[in-house]
Write a protein that holds these residues in place. Structure first.
Motif, mmCIF file in Angstrom:
data_model
loop_
_atom_site.group_PDB
_atom_site.id
_atom_site.type_symbol
_atom_site.label_atom_id
_atom_site.label_comp_id
_atom_site.label_asym_id
_atom_site.label_seq_id
_atom_site.Cartn_x
_atom_site.Cartn_y
_atom_site.Cartn_z
ATOM 1 N N VAL A 110 45.152 53.456 42.012
ATOM 2 C CA VAL A 110 44.105 53.244 43.012
ATOM 3 C C VAL A 110 44.202 51.825 43.565
ATOM 4 C CG1 VAL A 110 41.631 53.342 43.471
ATOM 5 C CG2 VAL A 110 42.637 54.888 41.779
ATOM 6 N N ILE A 111 44.398 50.844 42.671
ATOM 7 C CA ILE A 111 44.601 49.463 43.101
ATOM 8 C C ILE A 111 45.815 49.379 44.035
ATOM 9 C CG2 ILE A 111 45.227 47.141 42.329
ATOM 10 C CD1 ILE A 111 42.471 47.640 41.504
ATOM 11 N N PHE A 112 46.916 49.989 43.623
ATOM 12 C CA PHE A 112 48.152 50.010 44.412
ATOM 13 C C PHE A 112 47.885 50.563 45.810
ATOM 14 C CE2 PHE A 112 51.679 52.626 45.947
ATOM 15 C CZ PHE A 112 52.768 51.779 45.861
ATOM 16 N N SER A 113 47.189 51.682 45.895
ATOM 17 C CA SER A 113 46.966 52.363 47.165
ATOM 18 C C SER A 113 46.027 51.585 48.072
ATOM 19 C CB SER A 113 46.402 53.766 46.903
ATOM 20 O OG SER A 113 47.247 54.504 46.041
ATOM 21 N N VAL A 114 44.956 51.053 47.507
ATOM 22 C CA VAL A 114 43.980 50.323 48.316
ATOM 23 C C VAL A 114 44.591 49.032 48.864
ATOM 24 C CG1 VAL A 114 41.757 49.136 48.238
ATOM 25 C CG2 VAL A 114 42.012 51.343 47.121
ATOM 26 N N ILE A 115 45.419 48.365 48.065
ATOM 27 C CA ILE A 115 46.115 47.169 48.550
ATOM 28 C C ILE A 115 47.070 47.535 49.681
ATOM 29 C CG2 ILE A 115 47.854 45.428 47.922
ATOM 30 C CD1 ILE A 115 46.460 45.111 45.257
ATOM 31 N N LEU B 212 36.819 43.841 54.091
ATOM 32 C CA LEU B 212 35.777 43.520 53.104
ATOM 33 C C LEU B 212 35.396 44.777 52.316
ATOM 34 C CD1 LEU B 212 33.500 41.098 55.181
ATOM 35 C CD2 LEU B 212 34.960 40.493 53.238
ATOM 36 N N GLY B 213 35.426 45.928 52.984
ATOM 37 C CA GLY B 213 35.194 47.186 52.277
ATOM 38 C C GLY B 213 36.269 47.433 51.229
ATOM 39 N N VAL B 214 37.518 47.098 51.571
ATOM 40 C CA VAL B 214 38.616 47.202 50.608
ATOM 41 C C VAL B 214 38.388 46.242 49.450
ATOM 42 C CG1 VAL B 214 41.076 46.766 50.260
ATOM 43 C CG2 VAL B 214 40.310 47.990 52.294
ATOM 44 N N PHE B 215 37.966 45.027 49.754
ATOM 45 C CA PHE B 215 37.704 44.024 48.724
ATOM 46 C C PHE B 215 36.643 44.511 47.746
ATOM 47 C CE2 PHE B 215 35.645 39.668 47.815
ATOM 48 C CZ PHE B 215 36.370 39.520 46.641
ATOM 49 N N PHE C 196 40.503 39.352 41.882
ATOM 50 C CA PHE C 196 41.471 38.319 42.230
ATOM 51 C C PHE C 196 42.423 38.805 43.319
ATOM 52 C CE2 PHE C 196 40.094 37.503 37.884
ATOM 53 C CZ PHE C 196 39.742 36.151 37.956
ATOM 54 N N TYR C 197 42.856 40.049 43.220
ATOM 55 C CA TYR C 197 43.750 40.572 44.246
ATOM 56 C C TYR C 197 43.073 40.534 45.626
ATOM 57 C CZ TYR C 197 46.380 42.513 40.278
ATOM 58 O OH TYR C 197 47.085 42.668 39.114
ATOM 59 N N GLY C 198 41.808 40.944 45.651
ATOM 60 C CA GLY C 198 41.082 40.937 46.913
ATOM 61 C C GLY C 198 40.938 39.531 47.481
ATOM 62 N N LEU C 199 40.607 38.575 46.610
ATOM 63 C CA LEU C 199 40.484 37.184 47.054
ATOM 64 C C LEU C 199 41.824 36.645 47.549
ATOM 65 C CD1 LEU C 199 38.126 35.657 44.328
ATOM 66 C CD2 LEU C 199 37.598 36.035 46.744
ATOM 67 N N THR D 30 55.164 36.876 57.668
ATOM 68 C CA THR D 30 56.008 36.559 56.507
ATOM 69 C C THR D 30 55.317 35.540 55.614
ATOM 70 O OG1 THR D 30 57.938 36.911 57.926
ATOM 71 C CG2 THR D 30 58.324 35.870 55.796
ATOM 72 N N LYS D 31 54.665 34.552 56.231
ATOM 73 C CA LYS D 31 53.904 33.565 55.462
ATOM 74 C C LYS D 31 52.783 34.243 54.676
ATOM 75 C CE LYS D 31 54.659 29.729 58.706
ATOM 76 N NZ LYS D 31 53.991 28.793 59.644
ATOM 77 N N PHE D 32 52.167 35.239 55.304
ATOM 78 C CA PHE D 32 51.114 36.005 54.645
ATOM 79 C C PHE D 32 51.625 36.624 53.346
ATOM 80 C CE2 PHE D 32 49.100 40.391 54.566
ATOM 81 C CZ PHE D 32 47.921 39.989 53.961
ATOM 82 N N VAL D 33 52.804 37.232 53.408
ATOM 83 C CA VAL D 33 53.411 37.841 52.222
ATOM 84 C C VAL D 33 53.754 36.776 51.188
ATOM 85 C CG1 VAL D 33 55.340 39.226 51.368
ATOM 86 C CG2 VAL D 33 54.329 39.758 53.590
ATOM 87 N N LEU D 34 54.281 35.650 51.628
ATOM 88 C CA LEU D 34 54.694 34.584 50.705
ATOM 89 C C LEU D 34 53.508 33.952 49.995
ATOM 90 C CD1 LEU D 34 57.438 32.825 52.884
ATOM 91 C CD2 LEU D 34 57.804 34.213 50.831
ATOM 92 N N TYR D 35 52.425 33.725 50.733
ATOM 93 C CA TYR D 35 51.229 33.147 50.101
ATOM 94 C C TYR D 35 50.675 34.076 49.023
ATOM 95 C CZ TYR D 35 50.574 29.124 53.203
ATOM 96 O OH TYR D 35 50.713 27.927 53.850
ATOM 97 N N PHE D 36 50.619 35.372 49.356
ATOM 98 C CA PHE D 36 50.108 36.317 48.361
ATOM 99 C C PHE D 36 51.035 36.380 47.154
ATOM 100 C CE2 PHE D 36 49.741 40.531 46.425
ATOM 101 C CZ PHE D 36 48.384 40.568 46.166
ATOM 102 N N LEU D 37 52.335 36.352 47.384
ATOM 103 C CA LEU D 37 53.304 36.371 46.287
ATOM 104 C C LEU D 37 53.097 35.178 45.362
ATOM 105 C CD1 LEU D 37 55.852 37.429 44.852
ATOM 106 C CD2 LEU D 37 57.217 36.160 46.526
#
Length: 436
Positions: free
Chosen positions: A221-226, A253-256, A268-271, A372-379
């Motif tokens: 569920v976490i995987f899918s919602v992300i 925010l609903g996903v969060f 933490f994932y949502g933040l 790409t920066k978005f992906v890198l920051y989350f990583l």
């Protein structure tokens, strides 16, 4: 044969919930300007419905009443908007048909392999059974790990109860629906023909599907919602889309909120997702205030409900005193162990095996785009989180890692499909040639 009928009926029941009510506004000028496709609308409806079930659970509202009210509103909206429908323009959506076929096939596999993982037998099933028997949140104190969030189990119990109140696994078909929908949604980010998107979706399912994930565990569920968050993030980054940032932010925010109530690490994932997005996308001041205010409200509600029900995190999760003693030998041992097993589990996960090398290639080969920066920051935030999580936990860190790290790594793995999307859409000459 009767079980086949139940499975098909359950899928159609979930589809009815996912299909309405936003689809009723597709002829509305405001919604047309957003250019949401059908899968986006299904995703928005499911995010809305999961939040509705969350409110139902904390307010202890009878689920029958919620279902009746929900379908009454759908029928009312349908009547009010009936004159706007043009049934002559109805077209077969092969993307949706492919999605439903894979939901059916995976559901059959779940019905055939009924067994629970250890975590499910210990925690999640009893929470689902609690709600199935019309007990409220307070009664969860009678079970193990009361501090585990309850929304995933509540959703399980809801679809176990409706529409048939029969086989337990019918409740878990919602997890399948959400999973396949999220896979097809991220594939929709590709600038390819529809049949190529379907092939890509099939490949993603083949490399990610494992029955154990659907044995009642909440990680899928976490995987899918992300993944759904990733899809709407992609929409924001595409300047060609005419979008209303306020609505997209409310969806995120609903996903969060959903992430906060599926598993504790979902907070933490949502933040991390919201922070990474806020840093890399040029939101207006008003949008940033909305993100900040919405996040604080969601976290405050979480704290309020935990205090209201006198919920405390299990002190066995962390050994802060030992960690803060700065025993260099212990710290070095933990860091070494975490690094070693991280590498092992990352290489065993085909998603990371494909996406991380590709992401590195994009960074060093091409100019870095904001997405790409978005992906890198989350990583970066995700890696730091994994190290801190296990470094602050009990001294038997190796035992804990072996029991949970593969699932922790899987939870956010789908997010990195964006690396494949970025590469194909911007840099893959072969796909550009095919598209022409």
């Amino acid at each position: 044969m009767i079980e086949i009928f139940y499975i098909i009926a359950q899928i159609l029941f979930i589809l009815a919930i996912a299909y309405f009510p936003i689809i009723l506004f597709e002829n509305n000028v405001y919604f047309n300007s957003l250019k949401f496709n059908l899968l986006d609308k299904l995703s928005i409806n499911l995010i809305f419905f999961m939040n509705l079930l969350f409110l139902t659970s904390i307010l202890n509202i009878n689920t029958y009443n919620i279902l009746y009210i929900y379908f009454f509103i759908i029928i009312l909206f349908f009547i009010l908007n009936f004159k706007n429908f043009n049934f002559n323009k109805f077209k077969i959506n092969y993307f949706l048909i492919s999605l439903l076929i894979f939901i059916f096939l995976i559901s059959i596999d779940i019905a055939d392999q009924i067994f629970f993982s250890w975590d499910t037998k210990t925690n999640w099933f009893f929470k689902a059974l609690n709600f199935f028997q019309n007990q409220d949140i307070k009664n969860l104190k009678e079970f193990n790990n009361f501090d585990y969030p309850h929304l995933g189990s509540f959703i399980w119990s809801f679809f176990w109860q409706f529409p048939f109140e029969s086989y337990e696994y019918l409740g878990r078909i919602f997890y399948v629906f959400l999973y396949v929908l999220s896979i097809f949604s991220i594939s929709n980010c590709l600038k390819l023909e529809i049949y190529e998107k379907i092939i890509f979706s099939i490949l993603l399912i083949f490399i990610t599907y494992n029955y154990k994930l659907f044995s009642g565990l909440q990680d899928v569920v976490i995987f899918s919602v992300i993944l759904l968050f990733s899809r709407f993030s992609f929409i924001i980054f595409q300047k060609s889309y005419k979008i209303n940032n306020t609505l997209i932010i409310l969806i995120m925010l609903g996903v969060f909120n959903v992430l906060c109530w599926i598993k504790n690490e979902g907070i933490f994932y949502g933040l991390f997702l919201l922070i990474s997005l806020a840093i890399t996308y040029s939101f207006s001041k008003r949008d940033k205030i909305l993100i900040l205010f919405g996040s604080i409200t969601i976290l405050s509600l979480r704290l309020f409900l935990f205090n209201y029900y006198n919920t405390e995190l299990n002190p066995g999760y962390f050994e802060m005193e030992k960690t803060l003693e700065f025993d260099l030998i212990l710290i070095f041992y933990k860091l070494k162990t975490i690094t070693f097993y991280s590498f092992i589990y990352l290489t065993q996960n085909p998603i990371y095996f494909l996406t991380i090398p590709l992401l590195i290639f994009i960074v060093f080969k091409y100019p870095i785009k904001n997405i790409t920066k978005f992906v890198l920051y989350f990583l970066f935030l995700n890696v730091v989180f994994i190290y801190f999580t296990y470094a602050l936990k009990m001294t038997e860190v190796e035992l804990l890692i072996k029991a949970s790290m593969s699932r922790v790594i899987f939870q956010t793995s789908g997010f990195y499909f964006l690396a494949i999307v970025i590469y194909i859409n911007n840099y893959a000459k072969f796909f550009n040639f095919v598209k022409k």
